[in-house]
Design an enzyme around this catalytic site. Structure first.
Site: not given
Ligand code: GAR
Length: 201
Positions: A13, A108
């Site tokens: 992200n 989320h």
């Molecule tokens: C994402 O899918 C985000 O929505 C989730 O962690 C992932 C991080 O991905 N967040 C949560 O679960 C927060 N409770 P990334 O490190 O590749 O951005």
């Protein structure tokens, strides 16, 4: 406007936000990336794009409040306007929320209020929903409870695993988070109680 991204992991992200800034779609700059995990790939991504990358070790502080005070100090020193949680796997305490109310966002991997907290993708799969998705919301004191900015639905298929569903949700997240940040930067988000409206001005 200056942004800070807090991330604990892979940082896809963060990468989507960096790319949107570099394409000129977000009128702001990422001033710093802060992680509570030393070898988080998110820090590597920041360094790769010449963005300040800070690891701050939770074990160096007596508790969550002291740790968050240290983060709040870093944010204030840098004059941060918007705090972006991107795969940041810690609860943020009022020490930060009070200073950045309406200026701190989270993403989320479910359609909130369904499946908040840890393992949102696994919770949805285990429950058997046919549609899940992702939510960008402002952060308040609760667990994934703040005013919702944007949501995108993602189908769940019979042969999905946590990994395949999360991959599909990630693709939606990478569209949704930059869009929410762009709206914030353009002053188009208005919060009224629990609801967040999008003003076209
Ligand atoms: C994402 O899918 C985000 O929505 C989730 O962690 C992932 C991080 O991905 N967040 C949560 O679960 C927060 N409770 P990334 O490190 O590749 O951005």
């Amino acid at each position: 406007m200056d942004m800070a991204v807090l991330a604990s992991g892979y940082g896809s992200n963060l990468q989507a936000i960096i790319d949107a800034v570099e394409r000129g779609e977000i009128k702001g700059r990422i001033k710093t990336v802060i992680s509570d995990v030393k070898d988080a790939y998110a820090l590597e991504r920041a360094r790769h794009h010449n963005i300040e990358a800070i690891y701050i070790n939770p074990r160096d502080y007596p508790g969550r409040k002291a740790f968050d005070e240290a983060i709040a100090a870093l944010l204030e020193e840098r004059g941060i306007d918007l705090v972006i949680l991107a795969g940041y796997m810690r609860l943020v305490s009022p020490v930060i929320i009070d200073k950045y109310r309406g200026k701190i966002m989270n993403i989320h991997p479910s359609l909130l209020p369904a499946f908040p907290g840890l393992e949102g993708v696994k919770q949805a799969l285990d429950y058997g929903v046919k549609v899940s998705g992702c939510t960008v919301h402002f952060v308040d004191e609760g667990l994934d409870t703040g005013p919702i900015i944007l949501q995108e639905a993602v189908p769940v298929y019979d042969d999905d695993t946590v990994e395949s569903l999360h991959e599909r949700i990630h693709q939606a997240e990478h569209r949704l988070y930059p869009q929410a940040i762009r709206l914030f930067m353009e002053g188009k988000l208005r919060i009224e109680g629990r609801r967040c409206f999008r003003d076209e001005n």
